[in-house]
Design a protein around this motif. Structure first.
Motif, PDB file in Angstrom:
ATOM      1  N   GLU A   1       3.655 -17.160  14.877  1.00 22.30           N
ATOM      2  CA  GLU A   1       4.993 -16.637  14.541  1.00 22.30           C
ATOM      3  C   GLU A   1       6.113 -17.569  14.987  1.00 22.30           C
ATOM      4  O   GLU A   1       7.227 -17.144  15.251  1.00 22.30           O
ATOM      5  CB  GLU A   1       5.196 -15.239  15.131  1.00 22.30           C
ATOM      6  CG  GLU A   1       4.185 -14.225  14.615  1.00 22.30           C
ATOM      7  CD  GLU A   1       4.469 -12.811  15.116  1.00 22.30           C
ATOM      8  OE1 GLU A   1       5.284 -12.661  16.046  1.00 22.30           O
ATOM      9  OE2 GLU A   1       3.863 -11.882  14.573  1.00 22.30           O
ATOM     10  N   ARG A   2       5.807 -18.866  15.062  1.00 22.05           N
ATOM     11  CA  ARG A   2       6.816 -19.847  15.475  1.00 22.05           C
ATOM     12  C   ARG A   2       6.927 -21.008  14.480  1.00 22.05           C
ATOM     13  O   ARG A   2       8.017 -21.419  14.128  1.00 22.05           O
ATOM     14  CB  ARG A   2       6.481 -20.418  16.863  1.00 22.05           C
ATOM     15  CG  ARG A   2       6.555 -19.417  17.995  1.00 22.05           C
ATOM     16  CD  ARG A   2       6.443 -20.113  19.348  1.00 22.05           C
ATOM     17  NE  ARG A   2       5.195 -20.857  19.462  1.00 22.05           N
ATOM     18  CZ  ARG A   2       4.056 -20.334  19.906  1.00 22.05           C
ATOM     19  NH1 ARG A   2       4.011 -19.060  20.267  1.00 22.05           N
ATOM     20  NH2 ARG A   2       2.967 -21.073  20.006  1.00 22.05           N
ATOM     21  N   GLU A   3       5.771 -21.526  14.048  1.00 22.29           N
ATOM     22  CA  GLU A   3       5.747 -22.737  13.235  1.00 22.29           C
ATOM     23  C   GLU A   3       6.122 -22.425  11.782  1.00 22.29           C
ATOM     24  O   GLU A   3       5.466 -21.616  11.124  1.00 22.29           O
ATOM     25  CB  GLU A   3       4.348 -23.358  13.292  1.00 22.29           C
ATOM     26  CG  GLU A   3       4.156 -24.565  12.387  1.00 22.29           C
ATOM     27  CD  GLU A   3       5.126 -25.689  12.699  1.00 22.29           C
ATOM     28  OE1 GLU A   3       5.864 -26.088  11.763  1.00 22.29           O
ATOM     29  OE2 GLU A   3       5.153 -26.144  13.853  1.00 22.29           O
TER      30      GLU A   3
ATOM     31  N   CYS B   1      -5.799 -17.796   5.005  1.00 24.24           N
ATOM     32  CA  CYS B   1      -7.122 -17.206   5.058  1.00 24.24           C
ATOM     33  C   CYS B   1      -7.156 -16.056   4.058  1.00 24.24           C
ATOM     34  O   CYS B   1      -6.363 -15.103   4.167  1.00 24.24           O
ATOM     35  CB  CYS B   1      -7.459 -16.706   6.464  1.00 24.24           C
ATOM     36  SG  CYS B   1      -9.041 -15.845   6.530  1.00 24.24           S
ATOM     37  N   LEU B   2      -8.053 -16.147   3.089  1.00 21.45           N
ATOM     38  CA  LEU B   2      -8.099 -15.136   2.039  1.00 21.45           C
ATOM     39  C   LEU B   2      -8.653 -13.809   2.550  1.00 21.45           C
ATOM     40  O   LEU B   2      -8.287 -12.749   2.044  1.00 21.45           O
ATOM     41  CB  LEU B   2      -8.940 -15.634   0.869  1.00 21.45           C
ATOM     42  CG  LEU B   2      -8.436 -16.917   0.189  1.00 21.45           C
ATOM     43  CD1 LEU B   2      -9.340 -17.297  -0.963  1.00 21.45           C
ATOM     44  CD2 LEU B   2      -7.007 -16.767  -0.287  1.00 21.45           C
ATOM     45  N   GLU B   3      -9.525 -13.846   3.548  1.00 25.32           N
ATOM     46  CA  GLU B   3     -10.071 -12.611   4.099  1.00 25.32           C
ATOM     47  C   GLU B   3      -9.066 -11.912   5.013  1.00 25.32           C
ATOM     48  O   GLU B   3      -8.893 -10.687   4.967  1.00 25.32           O
ATOM     49  CB  GLU B   3     -11.368 -12.895   4.870  1.00 25.32           C
ATOM     50  CG  GLU B   3     -12.613 -13.003   3.996  1.00 25.32           C
ATOM     51  CD  GLU B   3     -12.638 -14.282   3.174  1.00 25.32           C
ATOM     52  OE1 GLU B   3     -13.394 -14.325   2.188  1.00 25.32           O
ATOM     53  OE2 GLU B   3     -11.897 -15.222   3.496  1.00 25.32           O
ATOM     54  N   CYS B   4      -8.380 -12.663   5.877  1.00 24.75           N
ATOM     55  CA  CYS B   4      -7.383 -12.084   6.788  1.00 24.75           C
ATOM     56  C   CYS B   4      -6.063 -11.816   6.077  1.00 24.75           C
ATOM     57  O   CYS B   4      -5.246 -11.037   6.571  1.00 24.75           O
ATOM     58  CB  CYS B   4      -7.120 -13.027   7.958  1.00 24.75           C
ATOM     59  SG  CYS B   4      -8.529 -13.334   9.034  1.00 24.75           S
ATOM     60  N   ASP B   5      -5.835 -12.489   4.940  1.00 18.27           N
ATOM     61  CA  ASP B   5      -4.562 -12.425   4.231  1.00 18.27           C
ATOM     62  C   ASP B   5      -3.427 -12.883   5.139  1.00 18.27           C
ATOM     63  O   ASP B   5      -2.377 -12.251   5.241  1.00 18.27           O
ATOM     64  CB  ASP B   5      -4.290 -11.018   3.696  1.00 18.27           C
ATOM     65  CG  ASP B   5      -3.151 -11.006   2.676  1.00 18.27           C
ATOM     66  OD1 ASP B   5      -2.904 -12.050   2.045  1.00 18.27           O
ATOM     67  OD2 ASP B   5      -2.495  -9.945   2.529  1.00 18.27           O
ATOM     68  N   LEU B   6      -3.662 -14.014   5.806  1.00 11.47           N
ATOM     69  CA  LEU B   6      -2.686 -14.559   6.751  1.00 11.47           C
ATOM     70  C   LEU B   6      -2.333 -15.994   6.392  1.00 11.47           C
ATOM     71  O   LEU B   6      -3.206 -16.784   5.993  1.00 11.47           O
ATOM     72  CB  LEU B   6      -3.250 -14.530   8.171  1.00 11.47           C
ATOM     73  CG  LEU B   6      -3.415 -13.162   8.833  1.00 11.47           C
ATOM     74  CD1 LEU B   6      -4.135 -13.317  10.157  1.00 11.47           C
ATOM     75  CD2 LEU B   6      -2.070 -12.495   9.026  1.00 11.47           C
ATOM     76  N   LEU B   7      -1.040 -16.331   6.536  1.00 10.73           N
ATOM     77  CA  LEU B   7      -0.577 -17.702   6.391  1.00 10.73           C
ATOM     78  C   LEU B   7      -0.623 -18.360   7.755  1.00 10.73           C
ATOM     79  O   LEU B   7      -0.243 -17.758   8.762  1.00 10.73           O
ATOM     80  CB  LEU B   7       0.845 -17.722   5.831  1.00 10.73           C
ATOM     81  CG  LEU B   7       1.039 -17.036   4.466  1.00 10.73           C
ATOM     82  CD1 LEU B   7       2.512 -17.035   4.092  1.00 10.73           C
ATOM     83  CD2 LEU B   7       0.214 -17.706   3.385  1.00 10.73           C
ATOM     84  N   MET B   8      -1.070 -19.632   7.794  1.00  9.81           N
ATOM     85  CA  MET B   8      -1.274 -20.291   9.084  1.00  9.81           C
ATOM     86  C   MET B   8      -0.722 -21.718   9.083  1.00  9.81           C
ATOM     87  O   MET B   8      -0.736 -22.397   8.056  1.00  9.81           O
ATOM     88  CB  MET B   8      -2.770 -20.354   9.420  1.00  9.81           C
ATOM     89  CG  MET B   8      -3.453 -19.012   9.557  1.00  9.81           C
ATOM     90  SD  MET B   8      -5.215 -19.207   9.916  1.00  9.81           S
ATOM     91  CE  MET B   8      -5.815 -19.799   8.318  1.00  9.81           C
TER      92      MET B   8
END
Length: 375
Positions: A20-22, A29-36
């Motif tokens: 939550e900073r960068e 990740c398509l399974e977690c539905d998260l942007l990284m």
């Protein structure tokens, strides 16, 4: 670990949904539905218990697919955690070639590269070559030998000789420490060689043209005696139109790149003792109708995995020894476009990967040296 999704507004940047900073998003990740971000993809996401089964997509490729699929040709994804497999660019070399279509690494660390094309009126050590022996010196390549000869495949033997597939049914070689191309005991009879590989057990495997539309894969021992032929009897479920590159694993599985008619796509056959194990035809997350799977070369890693170079998508498909996809790595992210050849060598405990490309707008084909971990 809180995995929250920030409120997005017109003035709000998209942040990595793990730290939550960068603000620089590189992966999803398509399974977690998260942007990284890149750091969280490498350091935080692998801590999720089932991370090894997740499909992680390059952020710039998200819009290219509608939904993920875990069907990989006729195989299923490997359960091995792919999160630790990665490559790092070490050096970029310019050559005077119009393409590095052939690449082999000698036991002394020198490289054999070339476009395989013979031209008339060219002499030894000229700028053109069907085949060159080079050494990496700093950020430059030093040419130590050059051969104006048609080449369809090269491989290093356990004795550090270079075995060559060229025009004619008899394989050639350049003995270590010499600059002369001579005949070997390996005779294909009526077949013409299209690709060549030497196994860890010193067996010679050759892809051969039988007709314009039919090829076979011939396995010979070190004395040149034929031990097996694949593709000769189509009732066994194995038939090839054109075989362009070959590698093998320690369990005696043979991986064969088949170029399909039209030269716009291909597939990888995985062969066992006289039988077909599977056919790998790319992955729907990577390959589409517009970007078909076009394997150009492949090599085996110290961990007995197989790296397949996908020319169309600028991707390395990493398969286990049974032909199952473990993970994939974008070479485009490293600035390596249209990869067409690959070689691997150990420098102490470091795994060095070399990738060759065709000529670019600069007219000079490039060779890339990379560190590889986890494979």
């Amino acid at each position: 670990m809180a995995l929250s999704k920030p409120q997005l507004g017109i003035q709000s940047p998209i942040l990595c949904q793990l730290c939550e900073r960068e603000p620089k998003i590189s992966w999803k990740c398509l399974e977690c539905d998260l942007l990284m971000c890149n750091a969280c993809k490498n350091n935080i996401h692998p801590k999720i218990k089932t991370a090894g089964e997740h499909m992680i997509l390059d952020f710039k490729d998200i819009g290219k697919i509608s939904s993920p699929s875990k069907n990989i040709g006729s195989t299923s994804p490997s359960s091995k955690d792919p999160a630790n497999i990665d490559i790092t660019l070490v050096e970029e070399y310019k050559t005077n070639l119009d393409g590095i279509f052939h690449l082999a690494i000698s036991l002394d660390g020198s490289l054999w590269i070339g476009n395989g094309d013979h031209k008339k009126g060219i002499r030894l050590f000229s700028s053109h070559t069907g085949l060159q022996k080079v050494k990496c010196e700093g950020n430059k390549l030093k040419v130590t030998s050059s051969f104006n000869s048609y080449i369809s495949g090269i491989a290093i033997t356990p004795g550090n000789d270079l075995l060559i597939a060229t025009r004619g049914s008899i394989l050639k070689q350049i003995k270590s420490g010499t600059n002369k191309i001579i005949d070997t005991v390996f005779d294909l009879g009526s077949g013409l060689p299209s690709s060549i590989h030497v196994t860890r057990k010193n067996k010679v495997i050759v892809g051969t043209y039988v007709t314009e539309e039919k090829s076979t894969v011939v396995v010979m021992n070190h004395e040149g005696n034929c031990e097996n032929v694949y593709g000769e009897d189509q009732t066994k479920g194995v038939s090839f139109s054109s075989t362009t590159n070959i590698t093998s694993t320690s369990n005696d599985h043979i991986f064969v790149v088949e170029e399909l008619i039209g030269n716009t796509e291909g597939r990888v056959f995985v062969l066992g003792q006289g039988n077909l194990i599977t056919i790998y035809s790319g992955h729907s997350v990577i390959n589409t109708v517009d970007i078909p799977f076009k394997p150009c070369d492949l090599t085996t890693t110290p961990a007995d995995n197989v790296i397949v170079v996908d020319f169309n998508s600028n991707t390395l498909h990493i398969l286990n020894s049974s032909g199952q996809l473990m993970t994939y790595i974008s070479t485009g992210d490293k600035g390596i476009l249209t990869p067409i050849s690959i070689g691997l060598a150990m420098a102490g405990n470091v795994c060095m990967l070399y990738i060759g490309c065709p000529e670019s707008e600069s007219k000079d084909a490039k060779l890339y040296k990379l560190n590889m971990i986890g494979c």
